[in-house]
Design a protein around this motif. Structure first.
Motif, PDB file in Angstrom:
ATOM      1  N   ILE A 189      58.348  25.971  82.439  1.00 29.41           N
ATOM      2  CA  ILE A 189      58.504  24.510  82.554  1.00 29.41           C
ATOM      3  C   ILE A 189      57.223  23.830  82.064  1.00 29.41           C
ATOM      4  N   GLU A 190      57.403  22.965  81.073  1.00 32.32           N
ATOM      5  CA  GLU A 190      56.221  22.371  80.449  1.00 32.32           C
ATOM      6  C   GLU A 190      56.184  20.845  80.545  1.00 32.32           C
ATOM      7  N   ARG A 191      57.346  20.227  80.925  1.00 35.23           N
ATOM      8  CA  ARG A 191      57.380  18.750  80.910  1.00 35.23           C
ATOM      9  C   ARG A 191      57.807  18.185  82.264  1.00 35.23           C
ATOM     10  N   LEU A 245      51.052  51.564  84.167  1.00 36.93           N
ATOM     11  CA  LEU A 245      50.499  50.208  84.263  1.00 36.93           C
ATOM     12  C   LEU A 245      51.122  49.471  85.454  1.00 36.93           C
ATOM     13  N   ASP A 246      52.432  49.650  85.631  1.00 37.25           N
ATOM     14  CA  ASP A 246      53.107  48.982  86.755  1.00 37.25           C
ATOM     15  C   ASP A 246      52.529  49.445  88.088  1.00 37.25           C
ATOM     16  N   ASP A 247      52.276  50.744  88.195  1.00 33.89           N
ATOM     17  CA  ASP A 247      51.657  51.276  89.421  1.00 33.89           C
ATOM     18  C   ASP A 247      50.315  50.592  89.663  1.00 33.89           C
ATOM     19  N   VAL A 275      55.495  40.864  91.149  1.00 34.32           N
ATOM     20  CA  VAL A 275      54.927  41.761  90.151  1.00 34.32           C
ATOM     21  C   VAL A 275      56.079  42.368  89.349  1.00 34.32           C
ATOM     22  N   ASN A 276      55.847  42.493  88.045  1.00 38.11           N
ATOM     23  CA  ASN A 276      56.914  42.998  87.162  1.00 38.11           C
ATOM     24  C   ASN A 276      57.049  44.514  87.276  1.00 38.11           C
ATOM     25  N   VAL A 277      58.299  44.973  87.409  1.00 38.55           N
ATOM     26  CA  VAL A 277      58.553  46.418  87.436  1.00 38.55           C
ATOM     27  C   VAL A 277      59.475  46.721  86.246  1.00 38.55           C
ATOM     28  N   VAL A 316      49.673  40.867  83.666  1.00 40.63           N
ATOM     29  CA  VAL A 316      48.533  41.680  83.244  1.00 40.63           C
ATOM     30  C   VAL A 316      47.852  41.066  82.020  1.00 40.63           C
ATOM     31  N   ARG A 317      46.548  41.254  81.928  1.00 40.44           N
ATOM     32  CA  ARG A 317      45.781  40.891  80.741  1.00 40.44           C
ATOM     33  C   ARG A 317      44.863  42.071  80.424  1.00 40.44           C
ATOM     34  N   TRP A 318      44.859  42.441  79.159  1.00 41.27           N
ATOM     35  CA  TRP A 318      43.980  43.564  78.736  1.00 41.27           C
ATOM     36  C   TRP A 318      42.738  42.942  78.111  1.00 41.27           C
ATOM     37  N   GLY A 323      55.318  27.314  85.382  1.00 43.97           N
ATOM     38  CA  GLY A 323      55.223  26.876  83.983  1.00 43.97           C
ATOM     39  C   GLY A 323      53.904  26.211  83.691  1.00 43.97           C
ATOM     40  N   PHE A 324      53.671  26.015  82.397  1.00 45.36           N
ATOM     41  CA  PHE A 324      52.399  25.430  81.968  1.00 45.36           C
ATOM     42  C   PHE A 324      52.234  23.990  82.447  1.00 45.36           C
ATOM     43  N   TYR A 325      53.378  23.355  82.853  1.00 48.93           N
ATOM     44  CA  TYR A 325      53.252  21.998  83.360  1.00 48.93           C
ATOM     45  C   TYR A 325      52.290  21.993  84.553  1.00 48.93           C
ATOM     46  N   MET A 340      65.468  38.859  89.997  1.00 48.88           N
ATOM     47  CA  MET A 340      65.984  39.204  88.671  1.00 48.88           C
ATOM     48  C   MET A 340      65.285  38.297  87.664  1.00 48.88           C
ATOM     49  N   ASP A 341      64.449  38.955  86.812  1.00 48.64           N
ATOM     50  CA  ASP A 341      63.620  38.202  85.855  1.00 48.64           C
ATOM     51  C   ASP A 341      64.434  37.859  84.612  1.00 48.64           C
ATOM     52  N   ASP A 342      64.018  36.813  83.964  1.00 48.10           N
ATOM     53  CA  ASP A 342      64.597  36.413  82.660  1.00 48.10           C
ATOM     54  C   ASP A 342      66.118  36.322  82.707  1.00 48.10           C
ATOM     55  N   PHE A 343      66.656  35.774  83.790  1.00 49.77           N
ATOM     56  CA  PHE A 343      68.102  35.669  83.915  1.00 49.77           C
ATOM     57  C   PHE A 343      68.635  34.741  82.815  1.00 49.77           C
ATOM     58  N   ASP A 393      65.499  32.140  82.831  1.00 51.90           N
ATOM     59  CA  ASP A 393      64.676  32.395  81.647  1.00 51.90           C
ATOM     60  C   ASP A 393      64.217  31.090  81.001  1.00 51.90           C
ATOM     61  N   MET A 394      63.033  31.133  80.412  1.00 54.24           N
ATOM     62  CA  MET A 394      62.467  29.904  79.846  1.00 54.24           C
ATOM     63  C   MET A 394      63.247  29.371  78.635  1.00 54.24           C
ATOM     64  N   GLU A 395      64.092  30.224  78.059  1.00 51.52           N
ATOM     65  CA  GLU A 395      64.893  29.797  76.904  1.00 51.52           C
ATOM     66  C   GLU A 395      65.809  28.620  77.242  1.00 51.52           C
ATOM     67  N   ALA A 438      53.260  33.140  93.416  1.00 49.78           N
ATOM     68  CA  ALA A 438      52.567  33.406  92.139  1.00 49.78           C
ATOM     69  C   ALA A 438      53.191  34.643  91.494  1.00 49.78           C
ATOM     70  N   GLU A 439      52.992  34.707  90.196  1.00 47.81           N
ATOM     71  CA  GLU A 439      53.434  35.939  89.511  1.00 47.81           C
ATOM     72  C   GLU A 439      52.193  36.633  88.961  1.00 47.81           C
ATOM     73  N   ALA A 440      52.131  37.931  89.213  1.00 52.24           N
ATOM     74  CA  ALA A 440      50.988  38.705  88.691  1.00 52.24           C
ATOM     75  C   ALA A 440      51.325  39.129  87.257  1.00 52.24           C
ATOM     76  N   LEU A 498      47.038  35.498  87.698  1.00 50.95           N
ATOM     77  CA  LEU A 498      48.110  34.945  88.540  1.00 50.95           C
ATOM     78  C   LEU A 498      48.580  33.612  87.978  1.00 50.95           C
ATOM     79  N   GLN A 499      49.895  33.490  87.871  1.00 47.33           N
ATOM     80  CA  GLN A 499      50.438  32.184  87.478  1.00 47.33           C
ATOM     81  C   GLN A 499      51.155  31.604  88.703  1.00 47.33           C
ATOM     82  N   PRO A 500      50.681  30.458  89.169  1.00 46.61           N
ATOM     83  CA  PRO A 500      51.267  29.889  90.393  1.00 46.61           C
ATOM     84  C   PRO A 500      52.705  29.418  90.198  1.00 46.61           C
TER      85      PRO A 500
HETATM   86  P1  C2E Z   1      57.641  37.429  82.373  1.00 45.48           P
HETATM   87  O1  C2E Z   1      57.585  38.399  83.472  1.00 45.48           O
HETATM   88  O2  C2E Z   1      58.887  36.670  82.181  1.00 45.48           O
HETATM   89  O3  C2E Z   1      56.415  36.447  82.531  1.00 45.48           O
HETATM   90  C1  C2E Z   1      56.432  35.125  82.238  1.00 45.48           C
HETATM   91  C2  C2E Z   1      55.825  34.871  80.921  1.00 45.48           C
HETATM   92  O4  C2E Z   1      56.021  33.553  80.584  1.00 45.48           O
HETATM   93  C3  C2E Z   1      54.282  35.039  80.949  1.00 45.48           C
HETATM   94  O5  C2E Z   1      53.873  35.497  79.697  1.00 45.48           O
HETATM   95  C4  C2E Z   1      53.804  33.639  81.110  1.00 45.48           C
HETATM   96  O6  C2E Z   1      52.499  33.411  80.620  1.00 45.48           O
HETATM   97  C5  C2E Z   1      54.810  32.918  80.296  1.00 45.48           C
HETATM   98  N1  C2E Z   1      54.910  31.493  80.723  1.00 45.48           N
HETATM   99  C6  C2E Z   1      54.920  30.987  81.962  1.00 45.48           C
HETATM  100  N2  C2E Z   1      55.062  29.645  81.900  1.00 45.48           N
HETATM  101  C7  C2E Z   1      55.171  29.300  80.606  1.00 45.48           C
HETATM  102  C8  C2E Z   1      55.355  28.036  79.934  1.00 45.48           C
HETATM  103  O7  C2E Z   1      55.450  26.980  80.503  1.00 45.48           O
HETATM  104  N3  C2E Z   1      55.435  28.086  78.580  1.00 45.48           N
HETATM  105  C9  C2E Z   1      55.343  29.274  77.916  1.00 45.48           C
HETATM  106  N4  C2E Z   1      55.430  29.239  76.586  1.00 45.48           N
HETATM  107  N5  C2E Z   1      55.173  30.472  78.517  1.00 45.48           N
HETATM  108  C10 C2E Z   1      55.101  30.465  79.872  1.00 45.48           C
HETATM  109  P2  C2E Z   1      52.949  36.727  79.555  1.00 45.48           P
HETATM  110  O8  C2E Z   1      51.919  36.750  80.605  1.00 45.48           O
HETATM  111  O9  C2E Z   1      52.510  36.717  78.150  1.00 45.48           O
HETATM  112  O10 C2E Z   1      53.899  37.927  79.816  1.00 45.48           O
HETATM  113  C11 C2E Z   1      54.928  38.210  78.977  1.00 45.48           C
HETATM  114  C12 C2E Z   1      55.812  39.258  79.541  1.00 45.48           C
HETATM  115  O11 C2E Z   1      55.110  40.503  79.614  1.00 45.48           O
HETATM  116  C13 C2E Z   1      56.252  39.033  80.966  1.00 45.48           C
HETATM  117  O12 C2E Z   1      57.333  38.157  80.979  1.00 45.48           O
HETATM  118  C14 C2E Z   1      56.627  40.390  81.424  1.00 45.48           C
HETATM  119  O13 C2E Z   1      57.914  40.724  80.982  1.00 45.48           O
HETATM  120  C15 C2E Z   1      55.613  41.205  80.705  1.00 45.48           C
HETATM  121  N6  C2E Z   1      54.522  41.500  81.632  1.00 45.48           N
HETATM  122  C16 C2E Z   1      53.389  40.815  81.904  1.00 45.48           C
HETATM  123  N7  C2E Z   1      52.647  41.470  82.795  1.00 45.48           N
HETATM  124  C17 C2E Z   1      53.335  42.603  83.133  1.00 45.48           C
HETATM  125  C18 C2E Z   1      53.096  43.684  84.031  1.00 45.48           C
HETATM  126  O14 C2E Z   1      52.078  43.763  84.759  1.00 45.48           O
HETATM  127  N8  C2E Z   1      54.043  44.681  84.097  1.00 45.48           N
HETATM  128  C19 C2E Z   1      55.175  44.600  83.332  1.00 45.48           C
HETATM  129  N9  C2E Z   1      56.069  45.597  83.438  1.00 45.48           N
HETATM  130  N10 C2E Z   1      55.425  43.598  82.483  1.00 45.48           N
HETATM  131  C20 C2E Z   1      54.513  42.627  82.385  1.00 45.48           C
END
Ligand code: C2E
Ligand code: MG
Ligand code: MG
Length: 687
Positions: A648-650, A497-499, A524-526, A469-471, A667-669, A586-589, A610-612, A465-467, A451-453
């Motif tokens: 967001i890091e700063r 995996l999403d399920d 949770v990401n779909v 996944v980690r393998w 964000g990592f901040y 809507m993710d990564d807008f 989006d973080m970009e 928080a955002e869920a 979970l990322q708060p």
């Molecule tokens: P996302 O959904 O946009 O998730 C946010 C990603 O940004 C996460 O990477 C997170 O660790 C990273 N992040 C958050 N804050 C910061 C920051 O301050 N700096 C940096 N550099 N990165 C930050 P993560 O966990 O590696 O996930 C990458 C992508 O993988 C996710 O982007 C999402 O698209 C996908 N993903 C992760 N878990 C799942 C899942 O359970 N299901 C699906 N369908 N996709 C997933």
């Protein structure tokens, strides 16, 4: 598990080679030589037999004369006895008596006397003209005299003798053609007479008649006929086996679809090219030419049209490849090419030109090709090791590398040529590994929820928080989603995996509820792959309900790219999900796609920037980025949406976003994604 082995002798087929005809040809010629020798020895043996039987006849004559002389000697002296016996002799026979010192006492006949030597031995009396002498086979002379039983005479000479005009000697010469004398040799022979102090000699002729030579030649001819039957059969057999082998080789190397050469030929030809010393200085490129979506083409226009297209490609490649180059179809719509190139750049240019022409083959039907290139450098070390390396190149292996490069182009729009490097291979190996282990990993619960708060910039407290996944693999350790999510998206496993993640989040929410904890909304990401299922909303609802979790605390993140699929379906599903009480974000807008239009049509609750936007690229872009962020936040607010800023890091970024009225910051901040236990501790500490 029982392993089934292929019993086909692949190696044997590969080894089938033109060279195997040579043993038959060599055998045939050996047999021919053997036949020739056999015929010659037949003729010789028969010739010797005839000569020696004539010699025996002459010796019998001498003995007979001796007995006659001895019989007469009882009444008369030796000279009278010899004179008497001379009456029995033929015209050409001379007779002569000498004393013990070889002084001639009596000579009856026309020829001059021979030159006598030691007792019993005489040299031939040469009464032939020079012409006649030259026609006598020299070796025959001595052999006749020494009564040996072998002489060699060629068929030509025998034939010549048979056809020659007769010397015209002997009574047999008259009249009959067969009995004409064609060769005669005179000689003196001692007559065995029991008379002390006297030697008796008589002159006789060894006569060869035309019929003798004809017999010898006839024997030779019969032997030739008898031996030639198997020779002819063998010859026919060799010819037909050459023809058969040619047909077999043609078949063995034929690609029945294109009518060109097949892969067996290609591999052998490549090896030959690599083995040639004159090619050592050339750079080569192994190429995989892949026609994209060939199956679709066949489904659309029929298999026949598909095969016709492959035939056209084959003809095209035939025209485009040079002498020390080759190509063949590998499988389906994949061709392998071995091209001579000056370097990678030139090879890419050449392939680009080829692709442009290839797409023109069927201009009305849009055809896409992918090209993978594996470069084979020239041999710099001309000595053994360099050449050896070239000769040992595994053609299938380098073609596999070229294929790996072209496969890497899948899903890359506008890119058609890829040069192989080892990273591509590593990626492929990784992909294969992931695909082999993903199913058992899901069963073994190797996928963990992190979970990322999300923090409120105003209160500085966790508001969501955002869920993620980690393998955690027992062999590879912790694997980040970036290494497996794209593979799952490609092979469709992402929906499973999403399920799993939705269920995990639902379970977590219901646990928190049971434990009486503060309920924090978790997103949770779909993946977009889910949005092809018309009953997705019901399915998610069912998953969440099975854990008894509230729908309101579960947010579903849909990536911006999903909004470019089937819009109607997406709209329908989102509306249904909303009806069930789920929140939609809507993710990564702003990442790549422009989905502003979707904002108007879809009832979205949260916009995730989006973080970009927050990656600084110099003062000017940062300033312009701030303007875009500011305006986007305003837009979201006007549309009644909450806004989350990602990555967001700063501190300054947090301050800026707080000032603009951004609702949440992830964000990592504040925090990185963490295990659930750590997240719980953090929440507890805060409260
Ligand atoms: P996302 O959904 O946009 O998730 C946010 C990603 O940004 C996460 O990477 C997170 O660790 C990273 N992040 C958050 N804050 C910061 C920051 O301050 N700096 C940096 N550099 N990165 C930050 P993560 O966990 O590696 O996930 C990458 C992508 O993988 C996710 O982007 C999402 O698209 C996908 N993903 C992760 N878990 C799942 C899942 O359970 N299901 C699906 N369908 N996709 C997933
Ligand atoms: Mg996300
Ligand atoms: Mg994101």
């Amino acid at each position: 598990m029982r392993l089934y082995r292929c019993k086909c002798k692949k190696q044997k087929i590969k080894g089938f080679h033109k060279k195997s005809i040579w043993p038959s040809i060599v055998l045939f010629f050996m047999y021919l030589v053997f036949c020739f020798l056999l015929v010659m020895s037949f003729i010789s043996v028969f010739g010797v037999y005839i000569i020696s039987s004539k010699m025996d006849e002459l010796s019998d004559n001498a003995r007979h004369l001796g007995r006659l002389i001895e019989g007469r000697m009882q009444e008369e002296d030796i000279l009278d006895a010899v004179s008497y016996v001379s009456g029995y002799l033929r015209q050409e026979n001379d007779i002569c008596v000498t004393d013990g010192d070889y002084h001639v006492l009596l000579h009856l006949g026309e020829t001059e006397l021979p030159d006598f030597h030691e007792a019993g031995e005489m040299r031939i009396y040469e009464d032939f003209s020079d012409d006649e002498k030259s026609s006598i086979i020299p070796s025959m002379e001595d052999q006749v005299l020494n009564n040996e039983s072998a002489f060699i005479i060629s068929i030509d000479e025998l034939w010549e003798l048979a056809m020659k005009a007769p010397p015209g000697k002997g009574p047999e010469a008259q009249g009959k053609w067969l009995n004409e004398i064609i060769y005669s040799i005179d000689y003196w022979k001692a007559i065995p007479v029991n008379a002390q102090g006297y030697h008796v000699y008589y002159k006789d002729s060894l006569i060869l008649m035309r019929k003798d030579v004809i017999y010898i030649l006839a024997v030779g001819a019969i032997a030739v006929i008898v031996l030639m039957v198997p020779v002819i059969l063998l010859f026919i057999n060799v010819l037909s086996s050459i023809a058969m082998q040619k047909r077999m080789i043609k078949l063995l190397y034929l690609d029945t679809i294109t009518g060109g050469k097949n892969w067996v030929y290609f591999v052998q030809r490549c090896k030959k090219i690599f083995c040639r010393i004159r090619n050592a200085r050339n750079t080569y490129a192994m190429i995989n030419l892949h026609m994209d979506r060939y199956q679709d083409y066949c489904a659309c226009y029929g298999n026949k049209a598909g095969e016709e297209l492959l035939e056209n490609i084959n003809g095209f490649l035939q025209a485009k490849t040079g002498r020390e180059e080759t190509f063949a179809r590998f499988a389906k719509a994949d061709f392998g090419l071995l091209l001579k190139c000056e370097g990678t750049k030139q090879c890419e240019q050449r392939m680009k030109k080829m692709l442009a022409e290839l797409t023109g083959i069927k201009r009305e039907r849009r055809l896409n090709y992918h090209v993978g290139i594996y470069m084979i450098p020239p041999v710099t070390n001309q000595k053994d090791s360099g050449l050896q390396q070239r000769r040992q190149i595994d053609v299938d292996q380098i073609y596999h590398y070229a294929t790996a490069a072209s496969e890497n182009l899948h899903g890359k729009e506008g890119q058609f040529i890829q040069v192989f490097d080892h990273q591509i291979l590593e990626e492929q190996l990784w992909k294969r590994k992931v695909e082999d282990t993903m199913e058992p990993a899901l069963l073994n619960k190797e996928f963990h929820i992190y979970l990322q708060p999300k923090y409120s910039p105003l209160s500085g407290k966790i508001v969501g928080a955002e869920a993620l996944v980690r393998w955690i693999s027992p062999t590879e350790g912790l694997i980040a989603p970036g290494r497996f999510i794209p593979i799952f998206e490609e092979n469709g496993f992402i929906t499973r995996l999403d399920d799993y993640m939705i269920s995990a989040v639902a379970k977590l929410q219901s646990e928190w509820k049971l434990q009486g904890k503060k309920s924090i909304p978790v997103s949770v990401n779909v993946s977009r792959a889910n949005f092809t299922k018309p009953d997705l909303a019901q399915h998610i609802c069912h998953l969440v309900d099975s854990y008894g979790a509230d729908h309101a605390v579960i947010e579903l993140e849909v990536t911006e790219s999903a909004f470019f699929g089937d819009k109607d379906m997406l709209q329908k599903i989102i509306k249904e999900l909303k009806m069930y009480g789920f929140h939609i974000s809507m993710d990564d807008f702003g990442a790549g796609y422009s989905s502003l239009n979707s904002l108007k049509d879809l009832p979205i609750d949260v916009l995730k920037l989006d973080m970009e936007f927050f990656r600084s690229k110099g003062d000017e872009t940062e300033r312009r980025g701030e303007i875009v962020v500011k305006e986007t936040i305003q837009l979201a607010k006007n549309l009644d949406m909450k806004i989350v800023a990602e990555g967001i890091e700063r501190r300054e970024q947090v301050d800026f976003l707080a000032e603009q009225g951004c609702d949440m910051i992830q964000g990592f901040y504040y925090a990185k994604p963490m295990p659930v236990s750590e997240f719980n501790e953090r929440v507890e500490k805060e409260s």
